[in-house]
Motif scaffolding. Structure first.
Motif, PDB file in Angstrom:
ATOM      1  N   TYR A 137       0.832  -1.201   0.000  1.00 17.65           N
ATOM      2  CA  TYR A 137       0.000   0.000   0.000  1.00 17.65           C
ATOM      3  C   TYR A 137       0.869   1.254   0.000  1.00 17.65           C
ATOM      4  O   TYR A 137       0.597   2.220  -0.722  1.00 17.65           O
TER       5      TYR A 137
ATOM      6  N   ASN B 222       2.379   1.567  -3.713  1.00 15.02           N
ATOM      7  CA  ASN B 222       1.512   1.800  -4.856  1.00 15.02           C
ATOM      8  C   ASN B 222       0.044   1.573  -4.489  1.00 15.02           C
ATOM      9  O   ASN B 222      -0.538   0.551  -4.847  1.00 15.02           O
ATOM     10  N   PRO B 223      -0.568   2.520  -3.774  1.00 19.31           N
ATOM     11  CA  PRO B 223      -1.945   2.319  -3.316  1.00 19.31           C
ATOM     12  C   PRO B 223      -2.969   2.198  -4.441  1.00 19.31           C
ATOM     13  O   PRO B 223      -4.009   1.573  -4.261  1.00 19.31           O
ATOM     14  N   TYR B 224      -2.679   2.764  -5.603  1.00 17.75           N
ATOM     15  CA  TYR B 224      -3.666   2.766  -6.689  1.00 17.75           C
ATOM     16  C   TYR B 224      -3.472   1.637  -7.698  1.00 17.75           C
ATOM     17  O   TYR B 224      -4.181   1.569  -8.691  1.00 17.75           O
ATOM     18  N   LEU B 225      -2.549   0.747  -7.401  1.00 16.05           N
ATOM     19  CA  LEU B 225      -2.322  -0.417  -8.251  1.00 16.05           C
ATOM     20  C   LEU B 225      -3.553  -1.318  -8.193  1.00 16.05           C
ATOM     21  O   LEU B 225      -4.037  -1.667  -7.113  1.00 16.05           O
ATOM     22  N   VAL B 226      -4.076  -1.675  -9.362  1.00 14.57           N
ATOM     23  CA  VAL B 226      -5.207  -2.602  -9.439  1.00 14.57           C
ATOM     24  C   VAL B 226      -4.647  -4.021  -9.433  1.00 14.57           C
ATOM     25  O   VAL B 226      -3.789  -4.367 -10.243  1.00 14.57           O
TER      26      VAL B 226
ATOM     27  N   ARG C 140      -9.710  -4.860  -7.495  1.00 17.11           N
ATOM     28  CA  ARG C 140      -9.651  -3.824  -6.478  1.00 17.11           C
ATOM     29  C   ARG C 140      -8.261  -3.212  -6.480  1.00 17.11           C
ATOM     30  O   ARG C 140      -7.287  -3.858  -6.843  1.00 17.11           O
ATOM     31  N   THR C 141      -8.185  -1.967  -6.036  1.00 16.39           N
ATOM     32  CA  THR C 141      -6.877  -1.355  -5.851  1.00 16.39           C
ATOM     33  C   THR C 141      -6.299  -1.857  -4.525  1.00 16.39           C
ATOM     34  O   THR C 141      -7.026  -2.339  -3.653  1.00 16.39           O
TER      35      THR C 141
ATOM     36  N   ALA D  30      -5.293   0.082  -2.295  1.00 18.42           N
ATOM     37  CA  ALA D  30      -5.914   0.958  -1.293  1.00 18.42           C
ATOM     38  C   ALA D  30      -7.259   0.398  -0.829  1.00 18.42           C
ATOM     39  O   ALA D  30      -7.580   0.438   0.365  1.00 18.42           O
ATOM     40  N   LYS D  31      -8.043  -0.123  -1.751  1.00 19.64           N
ATOM     41  CA  LYS D  31      -9.351  -0.684  -1.398  1.00 19.64           C
ATOM     42  C   LYS D  31      -9.184  -1.930  -0.526  1.00 19.64           C
ATOM     43  O   LYS D  31      -9.899  -2.100   0.473  1.00 19.64           O
TER      44      LYS D  31
ATOM     45  N   GLN E 113      -8.153  -0.716   2.842  1.00 25.91           N
ATOM     46  CA  GLN E 113      -9.295  -0.112   3.537  1.00 25.91           C
ATOM     47  C   GLN E 113     -10.186  -1.201   4.156  1.00 25.91           C
ATOM     48  O   GLN E 113     -10.711  -1.024   5.251  1.00 25.91           O
TER      49      GLN E 113
END
Length: 162
Positions: free
Chosen positions: A125, A128-132, A138-139, A141-142, A145
């Motif tokens: 995270y 690269n939190p926005y890596l799918v 999901r990313t 980050a998701k 979360q």
């Protein structure tokens, strides 16, 4: 070039082996990005605390070549050939992600540790939190979360030297 994420862990001579993983991966890729190094207690057995991090690399190696290279690095730095789960490690290098590749064979990709262990997910995270995540949609980050955080990680001051 393929973007890959490598999980790194050690609970024996931790500083030396984490530094060694960085230096060895510099021989595999000239692009490295490291998460913070985290200390955490072993999961599933009683022993010394681990240092864990994730290293992002760009590589021209195939998945099989990278897997073989990581195994060679582990052996070079004292990992037993017959190492089992739930035991001490000089160095543990796991391919977490290899581009968009999905695999149900060895190695399984994306590696399930991403979804199961805070000491893998948190450093990923951070990088690269926005890596799918392939085959998950999901990313990072998701997933982070939705992950039940245990708060058992401590950031370790660590300076990597080439």
């Amino acid at each position: 070039m393929t973007l890959a994420y490598i999980g790194v862990g050690s609970n024996l001579e931790r500083h030396q082996h984490i530094q060694a993983s960085y230096q060895e991966l510099l021989k595999v890729s000239n692009h490295l990005r490291c998460s913070a190094v985290y200390e955490c207690q072993p999961v599933g057995f009683d022993s010394h605390a681990f240092y864990n991090l994730v290293i992002e690399i760009e590589t021209s190696l195939s998945l099989l070549e990278l897997q073989q290279r990581l195994k060679q690095i582990e052996l070079k730095w004292g990992r037993a050939k017959d190492a089992q789960k739930l035991q001490d490690r000089t160095l543990d290098l796991d391919i977490l992600l290899f581009g968009e590749q999905v695999s149900i064979d060895n190695p399984v990709l994306p590696r399930s540790d991403i979804f199961n262990y805070e000491f893998v997910l948190k450093p990923l995270y951070q990088l690269n939190p926005y890596l799918v995540l392939p085959d998950d949609c999901r990313t990072v980050a998701k997933v982070w979360q939705q992950f039940e955080k245990k708060g058992s990680l401590t950031v370790v001051e660590f300076k990597f030297t080439p």
